[in-house]
Each structure stands twice: as structure tokens, then as C-alpha cells.
Motif scaffolding. Sequence first.
Motif, PDB file in Angstrom:
ATOM      1  N   GLU A   1      51.806  36.018  45.065  1.00  0.00           N
ATOM      2  CA  GLU A   1      50.419  36.396  45.343  1.00  0.00           C
ATOM      3  C   GLU A   1      49.476  35.969  44.221  1.00  0.00           C
ATOM      4  O   GLU A   1      48.262  35.924  44.403  1.00  0.00           O
ATOM      5  CB  GLU A   1      50.335  37.914  45.539  1.00  0.00           C
TER       6      GLU A   1
ATOM      7  N   GLU B   1      48.810  43.789  48.849  1.00  0.00           N
ATOM      8  CA  GLU B   1      48.121  42.552  49.206  1.00  0.00           C
ATOM      9  C   GLU B   1      49.079  41.359  49.252  1.00  0.00           C
ATOM     10  O   GLU B   1      48.658  40.236  49.486  1.00  0.00           O
ATOM     11  CB  GLU B   1      46.993  42.290  48.202  1.00  0.00           C
TER      12      GLU B   1
ATOM     13  N   ALA C   1      49.873  48.874  51.713  1.00  0.00           N
ATOM     14  CA  ALA C   1      48.680  48.368  52.400  1.00  0.00           C
ATOM     15  C   ALA C   1      47.907  49.515  53.046  1.00  0.00           C
ATOM     16  O   ALA C   1      46.673  49.547  53.008  1.00  0.00           O
ATOM     17  CB  ALA C   1      49.080  47.340  53.451  1.00  0.00           C
TER      18      ALA C   1
END
Length: 362
Positions: A144, A270, A331
Motif C-alpha cells: 500500500e 486501506e 475498514a
Amino acid sequence: MPPMQLSADLEDRLARIGWRTLALPDDAPADAFPARVSAQHRAGYQLDDGAATFNAQPAPRFLKAGADPLERPAVGDFVLVVPGTPPQIERVLPRRTVLSRAAAGERHQRQIIATNVDHVFVVTGLDGDFNPARIERYLLLVAESGALPVVVLTKADQAHDAAAAIAELRRRVPPPVEILAVNAKSPDSVAPLLAWLRPGDSAVLVGSSGAGKSTLTNSLLGQSRQATGAVRENDSRGRHTTTHRALLRLPSGGCLIDTPGMREIKLTGEESLDGSQFADIEELAQRCRFGDCAHASEPGCAVRAALAEGRLDPARWQNYLKLRDELAAAADSLEAQLRRKSEARVLTKALGRRLNEKYGHR
């Protein structure tokens, strides 16, 4: 107004510490100059301008109680500095990459580990510290960040069978992720890492306490600069010998960020499984006969077929399920927190309007 161009001398100095930009923002203060955050202490920051290190204080807005922690200077950041006594960090310049994790605790909050790095060295000892599932978790965070991962297995000189450990990990970590086994105490053994630490390159070390990050740093530096310590025999865990993140310039011309050991590696919510090292599992699931296949007893399940045929490692599949559920929970937590913040802003505005209507503007 055109962007403020840097002098050739300044640009050359900054390039040594990873600078990739040719000009400053067009609204930069006339007397401001760029530098890189090399350490953060309780009393302020240490910066590096490519020629020397110096201390600086953040602008007051960074210290406000409601300020977003992600917008504050972090180790690896390039910042605009205004001269003074002491110099003041005026602005954080755009980040190329950001490696972060969820901070410990119930409240969802991201914590930056390092910024503007090209590679992340995931360091694990080939002793009781060796844990493929934890390495997979690190790699999910790295995916990420925008940086590229390299798995570094230390204590190869103490391992019973380093080749077997690499083979086991390779079944869990598909290419192109590099996996290297090294003796962190030997400069010759760690020399292959210099391929990712050429002039202008930046990398960060992450891993648990006792994995050998500081020993590795000292070998790359060519001197004993970072404190090291022994590990417990029963679980191969070490104490925190590195107490804060620090960016160090190496003789190779690259920059290396050493970090304290991490006891907890929480996902931020994320991350994405389909674009990470689990992309092949996500693709397998798409081949199931039924779109809502739970991969339990449904006919035509491509995942169960791959497990039965040995094409999918069972331990890797179980860790995928664990990370998938944890990611979904993170999330949801992130979404709930953002919703609460939005509702709080609406209530604050409504209260302000009512006070203005009752008492008028002041």
C-alpha cells in the motif's frame, strides 16, 4: 509566478539524500530552503540538508491539538525550512511513498513509519523470530506504501537450514519479491543489499525487536553506530535497542532508515488483497462456479481444488482468510470513525449557527 529553481550546488547536495524534485513550490517563502527529516525527538526534529544535520522546530500549526498526525513532519519527509533561531519547519513537501500502519489501541489512527523510501527491507531472524505469516502481513502494508519490498532473513550463520527456510517462504511469497538470507554481522554477506542503496536511493528497515536491524545497519555503515542487544533464548525476542526512527547516510551513497522493533502490525483498513502478494488467490476465487462461493463445500470451487492439488499452500490460505477478515474489520472501523468526524463537524456548524442567531456575530 514560476516555481523557484534550485541552484546546481543545492540540487546536487539534496540529490545525495533522495531529492527527486527540480524546483520548490511557486508559493514557497522567499527565504525557505528544503531539507530532509532525519530524526524526530520530543524536543523537536533533526534535519539534513545534504551537507550537514541541524535541529529545527515545527511551525505552531503542526502542534495544535486537532492537527492531523499524518500531516505532521515524519522521518523521511522533505520539508521547507525558514531560517531562524531555531530554524522552523514551515511545510511538508509532497510525499512519493508513505509506509504506515494502524496505531495500537481501539481507536483507528494511522501511524507513519517512514516516507519517501524506494524499498522496505522486511527483516526477520532465521531463529524463533522466523514467521512467514507475519512476513505476509508486513508485505501487505508495504504494497500500500508505493515502495517495493525486500525480505531480509538475518542470522543465516546460525540457521540449521537457511535454504529450506527460503524455500518455505517462497511458497508463501511469490516473485518478484526478493528474498535474501544474510549474516547481519558480515559486511560481505550484506553487500547484496547495496544494490538497493545506491546514491539517491532510500530504504527503511522494519521487523521485530531482536531481528538484527541495528546489526545490519552497522554493517552497512561500516561502523558500530546503532546500539545492539542479545535476544531471549526461549522466543528469540530482543529488547528495543533502537528507540526512535533515524535516517542515516551510508558510504554507498544511499539513505537507510532504522526503526524500533514492532510488537504489533495492525492493518490500516486501506490495504488491498487483490493487488498484493495474494493476487493469485483472489484470481482463483474468481474461477469458482458460484460468485458467492464460500470455499467450503460448494461444487466447482477453484480454491478447494487448488488446495487439494497442492497448488495453494494451506497455511498461506489460512493466513489470507485471517488478513481478509481483519482488513474488513479495520475498514469498517475507519468508515465509522470518518462518519463520526463528519457528524461532529455538522453538529459543530449547526451549534455555531444557533449561537449566531441568538447572540449575533461577534
